[in-house]
Design an enzyme around this catalytic site. Sequence first.
Site, PDB file in Angstrom:
ATOM      1  CB  ALA A 230      44.360  40.219  44.372  1.00 26.79           C
ATOM      2  CD  GLU A 233      39.043  33.840  45.632  1.00 25.84           C
ATOM      3  OE1 GLU A 233      37.827  34.093  45.765  1.00 25.84           O
ATOM      4  OE2 GLU A 233      39.489  32.689  45.677  1.00 25.84           O
ATOM      5  CB  SER A 235      37.580  38.743  38.361  1.00 26.49           C
ATOM      6  OG  SER A 235      38.482  39.822  38.318  1.00 26.49           O
ATOM      7  CB  CYS A 341      42.183  47.218  43.163  1.00 21.55           C
ATOM      8  SG  CYS A 341      42.493  45.663  42.302  1.00 21.55           S
ATOM      9  CD  GLU A 350      40.408  39.382  34.375  1.00 17.02           C
ATOM     10  OE1 GLU A 350      41.541  38.894  34.284  1.00 17.02           O
ATOM     11  OE2 GLU A 350      39.787  39.468  35.470  1.00 17.02           O
TER      12      GLU A 350
END
Length: 389
Positions: A230, A233, A235, A341, A350
């Site tokens: 997680a 993927e 991102s 999340c 990011e």
Amino acid sequence: MTALDTADPGFIDDPYPTLAALRAEAPVVWHDGWGMFLATTHAAVTDTLKSRDFGRIWSDFEPEDQMAQVNSLHRNQLMENEPPAHTRLRRLVAGAFGRGHVERMRPRVTALAEELIDSFEGGDIIAQYAEPLPVFVIADLLGVPRTDHADLRRWSQAIVHLYEPGTTQATKTAAAQAADEFSAYVRDVVAFREQHPGDDLITGLIAERAEGDRLSEDELVATVVLLLNAGHEASVNAFGNGLVAALQHPDQWRRLVRAETDIAVAAEEWLRFDAPLQLFERTAVADTQVAGVPIAQGQKIACLMGSANRDETVFGESANRFDLGRDPNPHVGFGLGRHFCVGAPLARVELQASIATVVRRFPALRLEATTRRPTWVLRGYEAVEVFSA
């Protein structure tokens, strides 16, 4: 019900007209092929995800002898559990992804983005930039060698393909092998950290206590695999989907280049416009209803996240327009409720760093070619070829 063939190449290329047709039918519709309801509108998706009448109820894949490790990875991690197990597991990792801690990581993430873009001279920006960045970040956080990023990415993709409708035996076989290899890798890392503690999350998880209850080995392995999966993927897909949209809308790309819109605001539109996660599934834990539709205990409902993010009743007449100045932007890209999340603050840092770095270094970037991943639930690009004019 409007036909929903998630394997159709036309749908994978552009699912949004079909999703719009589903929204026009009703907030909640029944899908015979999947044997579950579909929440199509922003309100229906929000109500489902926030309701305590729905939960993540894991059902093991068959056959058990082949899928044993796949099932173990899922039933022992927080995403597939409800309280009290979910509460305990989430508490163990939440500190590492808190906003304050993540903000302290921002300079490191930005420096990594600049390091990666330094060596980029054109070509596939997914393979050379978008994929390594979040994998390196989560690997550093967990204390896993960056040099293993290709294996981590390969294992992750094989496992997450199980989330697509119509799972084939070949998909199951590939996922089972990946789960076995991934789990063995993590167990080796855990064994090493038990003897050689470091300043990393795996060391912290080994030593952590939650209400006096130590993580079991299976829970520890499942948690690390989940964070590695997680943690990158979505991102990778969010960056690729947003970059393609920005380059296909030159007026919006110019807004970034001219600093006419805030990067943090722009990043939210990258997450909304072409959602990297298109479906979240829930199971009714009690007799309930959504948008007036009765849903019995045990029945499933799939929240169509990409559909919710294009709902005209929330985003207005511009719902299908890519607008990097959209604010407020109440997209549901990171979910809602207790399963929101946990890595959302890190994912935002990011994405913001990756966008800002690319725009600064390559203001004249041009799109040359794209290759879509042949999946819908995890929506993204296998390759995005670009060049700087």
